[in-house]
Design a protein around this motif. Structure first.
Motif, PDB file in Angstrom:
ATOM      1  N   ALA B  92     -45.055 -38.273  48.619  1.00 50.76           N
ATOM      2  CA  ALA B  92     -46.352 -38.302  49.312  1.00 50.76           C
ATOM      3  C   ALA B  92     -47.483 -38.589  48.320  1.00 50.76           C
ATOM      4  N   ILE B  93     -47.448 -37.922  47.162  1.00 47.26           N
ATOM      5  CA  ILE B  93     -48.497 -38.134  46.149  1.00 47.26           C
ATOM      6  C   ILE B  93     -48.468 -39.584  45.665  1.00 47.26           C
ATOM      7  N   TYR B  94     -47.264 -40.054  45.389  1.00 45.64           N
ATOM      8  CA  TYR B  94     -47.102 -41.436  44.906  1.00 45.64           C
ATOM      9  C   TYR B  94     -47.660 -42.427  45.934  1.00 45.64           C
ATOM     10  N   ALA B 100     -54.433 -45.582  47.772  1.00 40.14           N
ATOM     11  CA  ALA B 100     -55.849 -45.327  47.445  1.00 40.14           C
ATOM     12  C   ALA B 100     -56.334 -46.210  46.296  1.00 40.14           C
ATOM     13  N   ILE B 101     -55.429 -46.603  45.404  1.00 44.29           N
ATOM     14  CA  ILE B 101     -55.853 -47.456  44.280  1.00 44.29           C
ATOM     15  C   ILE B 101     -55.697 -48.934  44.636  1.00 44.29           C
ATOM     16  N   ALA B 175     -46.527 -38.049  34.318  1.00 45.56           N
ATOM     17  CA  ALA B 175     -45.429 -39.008  34.525  1.00 45.56           C
ATOM     18  C   ALA B 175     -45.549 -39.753  35.859  1.00 45.56           C
ATOM     19  N   LEU B 176     -45.835 -39.003  36.942  1.00 46.85           N
ATOM     20  CA  LEU B 176     -45.885 -39.649  38.254  1.00 46.85           C
ATOM     21  C   LEU B 176     -47.065 -40.623  38.336  1.00 46.85           C
ATOM     22  N   VAL B 177     -48.197 -40.218  37.770  1.00 47.67           N
ATOM     23  CA  VAL B 177     -49.374 -41.102  37.782  1.00 47.67           C
ATOM     24  C   VAL B 177     -49.072 -42.369  36.969  1.00 47.67           C
ATOM     25  N   SER B 178     -48.323 -42.215  35.888  1.00 44.19           N
ATOM     26  CA  SER B 178     -47.959 -43.380  35.074  1.00 44.19           C
ATOM     27  C   SER B 178     -47.093 -44.353  35.867  1.00 44.19           C
ATOM     28  N   ILE B 179     -46.207 -43.815  36.693  1.00 49.24           N
ATOM     29  CA  ILE B 179     -45.369 -44.679  37.541  1.00 49.24           C
ATOM     30  C   ILE B 179     -46.239 -45.345  38.617  1.00 49.24           C
ATOM     31  N   VAL B 180     -47.241 -44.610  39.118  1.00 51.48           N
ATOM     32  CA  VAL B 180     -48.166 -45.201  40.101  1.00 51.48           C
ATOM     33  C   VAL B 180     -48.905 -46.381  39.461  1.00 51.48           C
ATOM     34  N   ALA B 244     -44.398 -48.112  48.943  1.00 54.19           N
ATOM     35  CA  ALA B 244     -44.530 -46.918  48.091  1.00 54.19           C
ATOM     36  C   ALA B 244     -43.449 -45.892  48.419  1.00 54.19           C
ATOM     37  N   VAL B 245     -43.184 -45.709  49.696  1.00 52.28           N
ATOM     38  CA  VAL B 245     -42.164 -44.727  50.095  1.00 52.28           C
ATOM     39  C   VAL B 245     -40.783 -45.148  49.586  1.00 52.28           C
TER      40      VAL B 245
END
Lengths: 431, 313
Positions: B92-94, B100-101, B175-180, B244-245
């Protein structure tokens, strides 16, 4: 007459053709996670075998280690999957439960049992039935950078946890981005095996008689050791990440001289040589330091074996076993060694066949890197082979990583690890 | 007589209708058959398996009915439930961060490459779209090195401007933000092309009229561009959410779900449970839950879009 003769000739040709077709049907595929240079050696061995057995065709397929189990689970276990696969012993209980791997034929099983140590045979067997021909045995030892040790004024490798922590403190230099001891994360075995090695060298065990024993005093002290390494800054979790190929920042940090010590298996000698070049001479190995509850330096060991797809056609299975028997036998390699042993030694991996140990005795005793491992082997405890082993490993990995990143205290991590392991092993054993 | 002709006409009509009906079925059969076999059947099979205890490595005949136990397990407080819920949250965050970006950035870049004041718009569009064509394996390899905490060029560049090294993939916090960010880099070009396609559909006359009325560029953007890009943005949002999902490759290739499961997204977790551990029933229950969550998210998005349309009409 002529018609009859022609008919007879056609019939004979047809029979010959059909029998040739039957013989040529042995198309054996070999699934491995080895690197391209090692795959080339295996292909060369296969070519030697097929020169004498033109009826068998052998092809080698390699996938990254991180994808090996998935490949086995998705395509490897079907009728069209690989005939032979190299597997980690911890995967065997689940694979044999699902009847994906075939028992070793009796004659080859008897020969294997006579030529491998009983412990290795045990790790390749379920309920007394042998499912694979063992090939490599891996054991963990302390790897350290002699140059960094000299710069820090440390004379020799630590033998106890106190000496280990003292060395880690001296080796840590944040101004240089240098850590004393390198932990690993994002790779289950990479996280678990060093922890397990320290645990058994402290007199503890992960699992006894199928039940987790992470609630022991020895385990408590091991969790606390990890917490101390992190809280004192002797280990930097940001330098600990691994990727699907079991490389990444943790390897980069050690090969570039930013990590003083690490606990790793013998197989990574080839990765170190490739990454370090001449600087590999700075690497030395030593037995795992002994904890306060331990009596002697111990380590954990695990083995690999080659198994045959139970769903492959019978003639393919028979050809695969014949090839494996030759590949692991004393006729296929140099000076009484097996070809498999020769391939393994090229990677710095200890072959498990008894006669290979003799054939490579000189190389094993003269290789300073492997010396630290061979000294440890006699006191190594096999990594537990249980149903649900992969889930158990991944669960403990997550808990240990949570300590690395300060998300759990040592006490909470111990309680979580024991509770999760108990539930996972009980659930998988009950299926 | 009339009755006879009436009956005959009815019969002919019925016969013709029946023939047309048969023709329609014959013509639609290949397409619907393919959809049924390759889309509906696997979906129904997954739903059926989600109520079974089944090892992925055995035949379907070994599956045993366990009711909703798999769904109870994946939301339980043990390690199975904790890992699934964490993977659901990570996904969900990803997804939210990606949408959003990517969407605002694609509109911004779309405006940049669509404008006619400066040359090079087509070149910029090509450069932006080229990231979308690079295979993920190459992107993952490059980014794993770019993000390296000690050896990586990103931290070295940050160091030149006095910013301390970042942990990127090496910490559960980043880590997750880096993958985003990796996903944004790869996907934004595609969504920029969609935005440009939307922008070309807006008549210049509207902008001219607004200019005559004295509207400044910001007012023109919010009064004309954004409302008329609504359908494009809705389509982009749906595609972006679905993409994304379904994120899998960067996680499998670089982080393996770590550290501390910080990048363990649902597709990767389902593979781990359903394939590596061969727990097919549990994996199917997770897949069904993911599918339901996706349906709810997309339906909510359409409902939101419709309500916005209602307000503006």
């Amino acid at each position: 007459m002529l018609f009859r003769a022609s008919l007879g000739a056609v019939g004979t040709v047809a029979v010959l053709l059909s029998s040739t077709a039957l013989v040529q049907a042995a198309d054996v595929s070999f699934l491995t996670h080895w690197a391209p240079d090692t795959v080339a050696k295996l292909e060369a061995a296969a070519a030697t075998y097929t020169a004498a057995h033109p009826d068998t065709k052998i092809t080698v397929r390699a996938v990254p280690f991180g994808d090996l189990l998935t490949t086995l689970r998705t395509s490897g276990g079907g009728a069209g999957g690989a005939t032979i696969a190299g597997i980690y012993d911890a995967w065997l209980p689940d694979l044999s439960k699902d009847k994906l791997v075939a028992p070793v034929p009796d004659a080859i099983a008897a020969d294997t049992k006579a030529n491998w140590p009983a412990g290795v045979i045990g790790a390749a067997s379920i309920g007394g039935v042998l499912y694979g021909i063992p090939n490599e045995i891996d054991v963990y030892a302390l790897n350290y950078n002699k140059k960094l040790f000299a710069e820090a004024g440390i004379a020799e490798a630590p033998k106890t946890w106190d000496e280990f922590l003292a060395a880690a403190e001296k080796l840590t230099d944040k101004s240089k981005g240098q850590q004393g001891f390198g932990l690993i994360n994002s790779w289950a075995a990479g996280v678990l095996h060093p922890f397990s090695s320290l645990l058994v060298s402290n007199g503890g065990d992960l699992v006894v008689d199928g039940k987790p024993t992470l609630d022991s005093e020895a385990a408590k002290q091991t969790f606390e050791l990890y917490e101390k390494l992190i809280k004192s800054g002797y280990s930097d979790p940001a330098m600990a990440t691994a990727d699907a190929n079991t490389t990444g920042p943790f390897l980069d940090s050690f090969v570039s001289g930013k990590t003083g010590m690490i606990i790793m298996a013998n197989w990574w000698e080839s990765a170190l040589k490739a990454g370090m070049g001449d600087a590999f001479a700075d690497v030395a190995t030593a037995p795992i330091p002994v904890g306060p509850s331990g009596d002697t330096a111990r380590s954990i060991s695990y083995s690999w074996m080659t198994v045959v797809n139970a769903k492959a056609p019978a003639d393919e299975q028979a050809a695969a076993w014949d090839f494996l028997n030759w590949l692991n036998g004393p006729e296929s390699g140099p000076n009484g060694a097996s070809a498999m042993g020769d391939i393994l030694m090229s990677m710095g991996i200890l072959p498990s066949r008894t006669s290979d140990g003799v054939a490579f005795a000189d190389r094993l005793s003269s290789d300073p890197f492997l010396k630290g491992y061979t000294e440890t082997l006699a006191n190594a405890k096999p990594f537990p082979v249980v149903l649900g082993g992969q889930e158990f490993s991944e669960s403990l990995q997550k808990t240990l990583e949570a300590i690395q990143f300060g998300q759990l205290s040592a006490a909470d991590a111990q309680a979580t690890a024991q509770a999760d392991a108990t539930e996972i092993l009980a659930r998988n054993a009950a299926k | 007589m009339g009755g006879y002709w009436g009956t005959q006409a009815r019969d002919e009509h019925t016969s013709m209708h029946s023939t047309q009906h048969r023709s329609a079925i014959t013509m639609l059969a290949p397409a619907t058959g393919l959809i049924g076999v390759f889309i509906l059947l696997p979906m129904l099979l997954t739903i059926w398996l989600s109520f079974q205890s089944w090892s992925t490595q055995t035949g379907f005949e070994t599956a045993t009915f366990v009711g909703i136990q798999n769904f109870i397990d994946i939301f339980a407080s043990n390690s199975v439930g904790r890992d699934f819920k964490a993977a659901l949250v990570n996904t969900a965050i990803y997804t939210v961060l990606s949408v959003a970006i990517i969407l605002p950035l694609s509109v911004l870049l779309g405006l940049l490459v669509h404008q006619k004041l400066a040359p090079g718009g087509v070149f910029l569009r090509t450069v932006l779209f080229s990231t979308y064509m690079v295979p993920m394996i190459a992107v993952a390899l490059v980014f794993s090195k770019l993000y390296s905490p000690t050896e990586g060029p990103l931290n070295q560049i940050l160091g030149w401007i006095g910013i301390p090294p970042q942990t990127w993939l090496s910490s559960p916090q980043t880590a997750l933000v880096s993958i985003v960010l990796l996903n944004v880099w790869q996907q934004v070009g595609y969504f920029t092309v969609l935005a440009v396609a939307g922008l070309t559909q807006i008549p210049d006359s509207l902008y001219e009229a607004a200019r005559i009325d004295g509207a400044n560029p910001v007012q023109r953007f919010f009064a004309i561009t954004l409302p008329l890009l609504g359908n494009t943005l809705l389509f982009s949002a749906v595609i972006c959410i679905i993409n994304a999902v379904q994120v899998f490759e960067p996680v499998a290739l670089i982080t393996q779900g770590g550290p501390v499961n910080a990048t363990n997204v649902l597709t990767f977790h389902i593979r781990r449970v359903g394939i590596e551990r061969a727990q097919g029933g549990l994996g199917s229950a997770m897949a069904v839950t993911l599918m339901l969550a996706l349906i709810v998210a997309i339906a909510a998005l359409f409902a939101f879009a419709r309500s916005r349309e209602g307000k503006t009409q």
